[in-house]
Design a protein around this motif. Structure first.
Motif, PDB file in Angstrom:
ATOM      1  N   GLN A 196       1.013  -1.243   0.004  1.00 13.01           N
ATOM      2  CA  GLN A 196       0.124  -0.091  -0.058  1.00 13.01           C
ATOM      3  C   GLN A 196       0.921   1.186   0.017  1.00 13.01           C
ATOM      4  O   GLN A 196       1.616   1.353   1.022  1.00 13.01           O
ATOM      5  N   PRO A 197       0.762   2.274  -0.924  1.00 16.60           N
ATOM      6  CA  PRO A 197       1.640   3.192  -1.327  1.00 16.60           C
ATOM      7  C   PRO A 197       1.608   4.442  -0.387  1.00 16.60           C
ATOM      8  O   PRO A 197       1.703   5.524  -1.181  1.00 16.60           O
ATOM      9  N   SER A 198       1.922   4.318   0.814  1.00 14.42           N
ATOM     10  CA  SER A 198       1.816   5.514   1.730  1.00 14.42           C
ATOM     11  C   SER A 198       2.974   6.462   1.557  1.00 14.42           C
ATOM     12  O   SER A 198       4.036   5.781   1.663  1.00 14.42           O
ATOM     13  N   GLY A 199       2.652   7.492   1.092  1.00 11.07           N
ATOM     14  CA  GLY A 199       3.866   8.445   0.666  1.00 11.07           C
ATOM     15  C   GLY A 199       4.296   8.432  -0.601  1.00 11.07           C
ATOM     16  O   GLY A 199       5.211   8.953  -0.881  1.00 11.07           O
ATOM     17  N   VAL A 200       3.929   7.408  -1.462  1.00 12.37           N
ATOM     18  CA  VAL A 200       4.530   7.248  -2.903  1.00 12.37           C
ATOM     19  C   VAL A 200       3.761   8.256  -3.324  1.00 12.37           C
ATOM     20  O   VAL A 200       2.507   8.378  -3.658  1.00 12.37           O
ATOM     21  N   ARG A 201       4.614   8.964  -4.525  1.00  8.44           N
ATOM     22  CA  ARG A 201       3.814   9.767  -5.313  1.00  8.44           C
ATOM     23  C   ARG A 201       4.692   9.845  -6.662  1.00  8.44           C
ATOM     24  O   ARG A 201       5.860   9.783  -6.767  1.00  8.44           O
ATOM     25  N   LEU A 202       3.932  10.287  -7.727  1.00  7.21           N
ATOM     26  CA  LEU A 202       4.400  10.626  -9.172  1.00  7.21           C
ATOM     27  C   LEU A 202       4.729  12.315  -8.798  1.00  7.21           C
ATOM     28  O   LEU A 202       3.997  12.739  -8.430  1.00  7.21           O
ATOM     29  N   ALA A 203       6.098  12.262  -9.271  1.00  8.29           N
ATOM     30  CA  ALA A 203       6.586  13.746  -9.085  1.00  8.29           C
ATOM     31  C   ALA A 203       7.148  14.139 -10.435  1.00  8.29           C
ATOM     32  O   ALA A 203       8.066  13.768 -10.931  1.00  8.29           O
ATOM     33  N   LEU A 204       6.451  15.262 -11.049  1.00  9.09           N
ATOM     34  CA  LEU A 204       6.591  15.455 -12.558  1.00  9.09           C
ATOM     35  C   LEU A 204       6.865  17.188 -12.538  1.00  9.09           C
ATOM     36  O   LEU A 204       6.345  17.956 -11.893  1.00  9.09           O
ATOM     37  N   ARG A 205       7.220  17.441 -13.658  1.00  7.59           N
ATOM     38  CA  ARG A 205       7.398  18.841 -14.133  1.00  7.59           C
ATOM     39  C   ARG A 205       6.587  18.885 -15.474  1.00  7.59           C
ATOM     40  O   ARG A 205       7.182  18.340 -16.311  1.00  7.59           O
TER      41      ARG A 205
ATOM     42  N   ILE B 231       1.226  13.569  -8.019  1.00 14.49           N
ATOM     43  CA  ILE B 231      -0.001  12.736  -7.646  1.00 14.49           C
ATOM     44  C   ILE B 231       0.290  11.693  -6.465  1.00 14.49           C
ATOM     45  O   ILE B 231       1.150  10.722  -6.721  1.00 14.49           O
ATOM     46  N   TRP B 232      -0.190  11.938  -5.327  1.00 11.04           N
ATOM     47  CA  TRP B 232      -0.022  11.098  -4.256  1.00 11.04           C
ATOM     48  C   TRP B 232      -1.076   9.926  -4.431  1.00 11.04           C
ATOM     49  O   TRP B 232      -2.048   9.949  -4.494  1.00 11.04           O
ATOM     50  N   LEU B 233      -0.452   8.524  -4.428  1.00  9.89           N
ATOM     51  CA  LEU B 233      -1.225   7.450  -4.553  1.00  9.89           C
ATOM     52  C   LEU B 233      -2.081   7.248  -3.217  1.00  9.89           C
ATOM     53  O   LEU B 233      -1.432   7.570  -2.123  1.00  9.89           O
ATOM     54  N   PRO B 234      -2.997   6.473  -3.206  1.00  7.66           N
ATOM     55  CA  PRO B 234      -3.826   6.122  -1.862  1.00  7.66           C
ATOM     56  C   PRO B 234      -2.979   5.424  -0.952  1.00  7.66           C
ATOM     57  O   PRO B 234      -2.313   4.531  -1.144  1.00  7.66           O
ATOM     58  N   HIS B 235      -2.926   6.325   0.260  1.00  8.53           N
ATOM     59  CA  HIS B 235      -1.943   5.514   0.913  1.00  8.53           C
ATOM     60  C   HIS B 235      -2.386   4.085   1.762  1.00  8.53           C
ATOM     61  O   HIS B 235      -1.665   3.182   2.382  1.00  8.53           O
ATOM     62  N   ASP B 236      -3.670   3.734   1.453  1.00  6.81           N
ATOM     63  CA  ASP B 236      -4.080   2.561   2.131  1.00  6.81           C
ATOM     64  C   ASP B 236      -4.740   1.699   1.203  1.00  6.81           C
ATOM     65  O   ASP B 236      -5.582   0.744   1.483  1.00  6.81           O
ATOM     66  N   GLU B 237      -4.500   1.602  -0.115  1.00 10.39           N
ATOM     67  CA  GLU B 237      -4.881   0.943  -1.026  1.00 10.39           C
ATOM     68  C   GLU B 237      -3.704   0.495  -2.259  1.00 10.39           C
ATOM     69  O   GLU B 237      -3.398   1.263  -2.768  1.00 10.39           O
ATOM     70  N   THR B 238      -3.501  -0.874  -2.272  1.00 12.81           N
ATOM     71  CA  THR B 238      -2.502  -1.160  -3.132  1.00 12.81           C
ATOM     72  C   THR B 238      -2.965  -0.652  -4.685  1.00 12.81           C
ATOM     73  O   THR B 238      -4.223  -0.905  -5.276  1.00 12.81           O
ATOM     74  N   THR B 239      -2.009  -0.082  -5.335  1.00  9.05           N
ATOM     75  CA  THR B 239      -2.238   0.448  -6.515  1.00  9.05           C
ATOM     76  C   THR B 239      -1.001  -0.042  -7.583  1.00  9.05           C
ATOM     77  O   THR B 239       0.030   0.420  -7.421  1.00  9.05           O
TER      78      THR B 239
END
Length: 406
Positions: A55-64, A145-153
């Motif tokens: 579950q990707p808590s704190g995981v985010r796509l970081a773009l410019r 784009i921060w992924l859901p912290h409690d949902e495997t994605t």
């Protein structure tokens, strides 16, 4: 899933677009972020840990980009607890130049049904879905784009209506945090509203969140993960899972904490390291575990937990939160003369009796969304403030590109 627009650019999903993950698994359809590396995952077959770290808590796509619209195809894993109230869908938070600019979610995905009594899990395949954000300003900007912290994605595809590049390193220090479901973000309102994410935003640091629901158990492979992950600031929040799983006694706890800290120090000898004891939890202040779902609550629409231990068992070495707090404070004091960068924070300074009176734990174990915000703000003040162990976090930091967590 995809709209009928003809101006989309398909953006390759590569590791340099992601932050906060320590491993990326290439699946048949896309990428699955992990918060523990493959070597660590291979050393434990526990289903709870496997679920938590994926579950990707704190995981985010970081773009410019100057894109005005973004689409992300995902395959979510929806949890269903047999007999318990339905869980809300996971939330995707969009930040533009550091400010919340949108929220979205998906309703479909794989369904994972979990029996709270036995821990058995049953998986049923479901369809992928698309998260879309549009109406963004047509100017160069930093987008997360921060992924859901409690949902495997599982990430399947990314599209934009303008070119996308990885967000350059902004020179921020990396804060690496390990803890339990509360650090993971249980009952927080969104991925940027978990208390670690809130604290990181206030302090201006890059977060790698190793909060692992039900799994902050002093595992050696987690200590080695902390050891091997580049970071300028490290905190470990220890206690509640050791009590509510009834995993060990005081005799094992003390050397396990020393060993855990020794391993972290092998890779980070001079890094500020903060040991945080448990938040207030009346259920286990003086009553040992294990804790289990209260069957009488299942039909009420609100799940609650109860403790099965007996306070008299403390004499035999069973752990309670007060026992753990006292021992953690003693351990840090013992080590401090040889480790001037080691610090201690009593978790009740983040959430204590007065907070519980105002914002009680809805299920007996986990703080609600308002409490997460309060805990994050207090941690930012106590850890990153002028007198805190992380007080120099705002200073720019030069590092190599591989030191941010993927």
């Amino acid at each position: 899933m995809q709209s009928d627009r003809t101006d989309w650019i398909t953006v390759p999903l590569t590791g340099d677009l992601l932050r906060g993950a320590l491993d990326l698994e290439r699946t048949e359809r896309g990428l699955l972020p992990h918060r523990l590396p493959a070597r660590a995952r291979a050393q434990c077959a526990d289903g709870q840990l496997a679920l938590a770290e994926s579950q990707p808590s704190g995981v985010r796509l970081a773009l410019r980009t100057r894109a005005t619209a973004l689409e992300l195809d995902v395959l979510a894993t929806k949890r269903v607890y047999a007999g318990a109230p339905p869980r809300p869908d996971g939330v995707y938070d969009l930040l533009v130049d550091g400010h919340l600019a949108g929220r979205a979610g998906v309703r479909t995905g794989t369904t994972l049904t979990i029996d709270l009594a036995t821990g058995a899990m049953r998986r049923e395949a479901g369809p992928a879905a698309t998260v879309r954000f549009d109406g963004l300003p047509d100017t160069p900007k930093d987008v997360e784009i921060w992924l859901p912290h409690d949902e495997t994605t599982e990430l399947l595809a990314l599209r934009a209506d303008a070119p996308v590049a990885p967000l350059p390193d902004r020179g921020r220090k990396v804060w690496l945090h390990h803890g339990s479901s509360i650090s993971h973000g249980s009952d927080a309102g969104s991925p940027t509203a978990t208390w670690p994410a809130r604290a990181a935003a206030l302090a201006g640091v890059e977060l790698i969140n190793l909060g692992l629901a039900g799994s902050a158990l002093l595992d050696p492979f987690v200590a080695r993960t902390l050891r091997d992950t580049p970071a300028e600031l490290i905190s470990v929040k220890i206690g509640i899972n050791l009590v509510n799983t009834d995993l060990m006694r005081l005799r094992a706890f003390t050397p396990a904490v020393h060993g855990f800290l020794d391993t972290v120090r092998d890779g980070h000898p001079d890094t500020p390291l903060l040991v945080v004891s448990p938040l207030l939890c009346p259920l286990h202040e003086d009553t040992p575990g294990p804790s289990v779902p209260d069957p009488e609550s299942l039909g009420t629409g609100r799940l609650r937990f109860r403790a099965l231990g007996d306070p008299a068992e403390r004499a035999a070495g069973k752990l309670t939160l007060n026992v753990i707090r006292d021992e953690l404070a003693r351990i840090v004091e013992q080590r401090a003369p040889q480790d001037p960068y080691l610090h201690h924070l009593d978790g009740r300074a983040l959430y204590g009796p007065a907070d519980h009176a105002e914002l009680p734990l809805p299920d007996g174990l986990h703080p609600d969304a308002a409490a997460h915000e309060r805990i994050g703000e207090r941690f930012a003040r106590l850890a990153f403030g002028p007198r805190g162990p992380f007080r120099d976090a705002g200073a720019p930091c030069a590092r190599t590109s591989g030191s941010r967590g993927r």
